[in-house]
Motif scaffolding. Structure first.
Motif, PDB file in Angstrom:
ATOM      1  N   ILE A 248      -0.194  -3.154 -10.206  1.00 19.32           N
ATOM      2  CA  ILE A 248       0.652  -2.669  -9.119  1.00 19.32           C
ATOM      3  C   ILE A 248       2.100  -3.002  -9.441  1.00 19.32           C
ATOM      4  O   ILE A 248       2.390  -3.832 -10.313  1.00 19.32           O
TER       5      ILE A 248
ATOM      6  N   GLN B  23       0.827  -1.201   0.000  1.00 18.15           N
ATOM      7  CA  GLN B  23       0.000   0.000   0.000  1.00 18.15           C
ATOM      8  C   GLN B  23       0.862   1.251   0.000  1.00 18.15           C
ATOM      9  O   GLN B  23       0.512   2.271  -0.608  1.00 18.15           O
ATOM     10  N   SER B  24       2.017   1.165   0.675  1.00 12.51           N
ATOM     11  CA  SER B  24       2.929   2.311   0.711  1.00 12.51           C
ATOM     12  C   SER B  24       3.500   2.613  -0.663  1.00 12.51           C
ATOM     13  O   SER B  24       3.633   3.780  -1.049  1.00 12.51           O
TER      14      SER B  24
ATOM     15  N   GLN C 173      -6.445  -4.120 -11.792  1.00 10.85           N
ATOM     16  CA  GLN C 173      -5.512  -3.145 -11.227  1.00 10.85           C
ATOM     17  C   GLN C 173      -4.075  -3.597 -11.500  1.00 10.85           C
ATOM     18  O   GLN C 173      -3.761  -4.786 -11.453  1.00 10.85           O
TER      19      GLN C 173
ATOM     20  N   ASN D 284       2.116   1.498  -3.530  1.00 13.79           N
ATOM     21  CA  ASN D 284       1.014   1.589  -4.497  1.00 13.79           C
ATOM     22  C   ASN D 284      -0.184   2.256  -3.807  1.00 13.79           C
ATOM     23  O   ASN D 284      -1.213   1.624  -3.546  1.00 13.79           O
ATOM     24  N   PRO D 285      -0.071   3.563  -3.490  1.00 15.18           N
ATOM     25  CA  PRO D 285      -1.086   4.234  -2.653  1.00 15.18           C
ATOM     26  C   PRO D 285      -2.478   4.265  -3.260  1.00 15.18           C
ATOM     27  O   PRO D 285      -3.461   4.400  -2.514  1.00 15.18           O
ATOM     28  N   LEU D 286      -2.595   4.141  -4.558  1.00 16.51           N
ATOM     29  CA  LEU D 286      -3.914   4.201  -5.190  1.00 16.51           C
ATOM     30  C   LEU D 286      -4.555   2.824  -5.343  1.00 16.51           C
ATOM     31  O   LEU D 286      -5.716   2.722  -5.766  1.00 16.51           O
ATOM     32  N   ALA D 287      -3.817   1.775  -5.013  1.00 19.72           N
ATOM     33  CA  ALA D 287      -4.336   0.420  -5.198  1.00 19.72           C
ATOM     34  C   ALA D 287      -5.342   0.067  -4.101  1.00 19.72           C
ATOM     35  O   ALA D 287      -5.234   0.518  -2.969  1.00 19.72           O
ATOM     36  N   ASN D 288      -6.317  -0.729  -4.472  1.00 20.73           N
ATOM     37  CA  ASN D 288      -7.309  -1.236  -3.518  1.00 20.73           C
ATOM     38  C   ASN D 288      -7.069  -2.738  -3.369  1.00 20.73           C
ATOM     39  O   ASN D 288      -7.532  -3.536  -4.186  1.00 20.73           O
TER      40      ASN D 288
END
Length: 392
Positions: A244, A194-195, A242, A197-201
């Motif tokens: 990443i 998440q750090s 998505q 790839n901040p836009l990933a869900n």
């Protein structure tokens, strides 16, 4: 197993049902009839899905929830566990109501007495089993590789158990249990991804799959520091489309077991923990224990064995957990160094993750034919506490 019955001069061959072996982990439940050189028949998620209905209004709403019967290795939700075992035994393995067989459970290290008693009570009073036995996972994992003495390092989904075993008995005073495991490594990977790839869900299932595919170990601590500062990244497309990037994150997962400070823990790495554990037993047994070290558990078997972790051309040099563990063992300060035991050739390839179940299958072929188990008569006479006297 066959039994021969002679009735009115006619020989009838009766197939007796093998005992069932159950290894219920925090993530997976493994079950099957006791055939030692085969993998368990059923390997299913322990987590269950339940439907809750709100009947307070005319417009009844339905809510799906997930329930974890087993948390950090121990049974926590007994109603859910009963439902899960009912599905496994009657639907999955074909038991018939009124004709239940014998059953052996694997016990995690330091299982509370109350949990063991409630389990044997559930088996006799709800499932009407004809015989019951339970044995500690550390002992069973050693049986699976043909040993009765040694040390197991069991890295499961919700806990790590380090247990010296001498002549079939766990040395509890020297054993160590840590309430960290594969789920904590999954959460670590999720934070790292998440750090970067901040836009990933990212869902938990997405991260679990990525961990299985990519997670590996650096060759040593120095290599880890060098690798995470210079390794390449690659793109990965998730099932929902998505895209990443993944690079240094794949090394952090395995390194956390050797440097727990990555998880925010003030603990020694796993090899040092093993050596310290052995050092607290009689010195005359050190060599026998350390030179018969067994790695087991789903997390230990997974790191470095994924389809993409094995390709060192992708992101740099990486090794599996077993290789890193042995390398650190060779460098440790102990005069006697841990040496990993290899599984017998006749055992299935996935023995590391199923070793407790397989050891249980081996033990079941001994305790039930030799009447060393808890019988219904034993239970009726003594009650649930009989499990401490007959299962050790």
């Amino acid at each position: 197993m066959e039994a021969v019955v002679i009735d009115a001069g006619i020989i009838i061959v009766v197939m007796a049902m093998e005992a069932v072996v159950i290894d219920a982990g925090s993530r997976l439940l493994k079950a099957g009839f006791a055939v030692p050189d085969q993998a368990p028949t059923m390997i299913i998620p322990t987590q269950m899905q339940r439907t809750l209905e709100d009947g307070l209004s005319d417009n009844t709403s339905v809510e799906e929830i997930f329930v974890d019967p087993v948390v950090r290795g121990f049974i926590k939700d007994w109603d859910a566990m009963e439902d899960l075992l009912s599905h496994v035994l009657y639907t999955g393995l074909g038991w018939e109501i009124g004709n239940e067989g014998q059953i052996l459970f694997t016990d995690p290290l330091s299982t509370p007495k109350a949990v063991r008693e409630r389990l044997v009570q559930l088996m006799f009073e709800t499932f009407n089993v004809s015989g019951f036995y339970a044995s500690e996972q550390a002992v069973l994992s050693l049986y699976a590789v043909g040993r009765i003495s040694g040390c197991t390092v069991d890295i499961g989904h919700g806990k790590i158990d380090i247990a010296p075993v001498y002549e079939g008995a766990v040395q509890h005073i020297a054993s160590k249990r840590f309430e960290i495991g594969g789920i904590d490594l999954t959460n670590l990977l999720a934070r790292e991804l998440q750090s970067s790839n901040p836009l990933a869900n990212l869902s938990t299932s997405d991260v679990e799959i990525l961990k299985e595919q990519y997670a590996c170990c650096a060759e040593d601590p120095a290599d880890f520091e060098e690798t995470i500062s210079s390794c390449q990244t690659e793109q990965h497309t998730l099932p929902d489309g998505q895209v990443i990037t993944i690079g240094r994150e794949r090394y952090v997962v395995g390194e956390a077991l050797f440097q727990p400070s990555i998880l925010g823990l003030e603990e020694h790495g796993i090899v040092e923990q093993l050596v310290r554990s052995i050092s607290s037993v009689s010195s005359e047994n050190h060599r026998q224990l350390l030179e018969n070290t067994v790695l087991c558990g789903g997390t230990a078997s997974m790191i470095g064995h994924g389809s993409l972790a094995a390709d060192s051309n992708l992101l740099g040099c990486c090794v599996g957990f077993e290789e890193r563990f042995q390398k650190e063992s060779n460098l440790c300060s102990s005069s006697i160094r841990p040496c990993l035991v290899k599984a017998p050739e006749y055992m299935p390839e996935n023995m590391t993750k199923n070793s407790a179940w397989m050891g249980g299958a081996i033990l079941a072929k001994v305790v039930f034919p030799q009447n060393q188990h808890v019988t219904k008569a034993d239970y009726d006479e003594t009650g649930p506490s009989i499990v401490h006297r007959k299962c050790f």
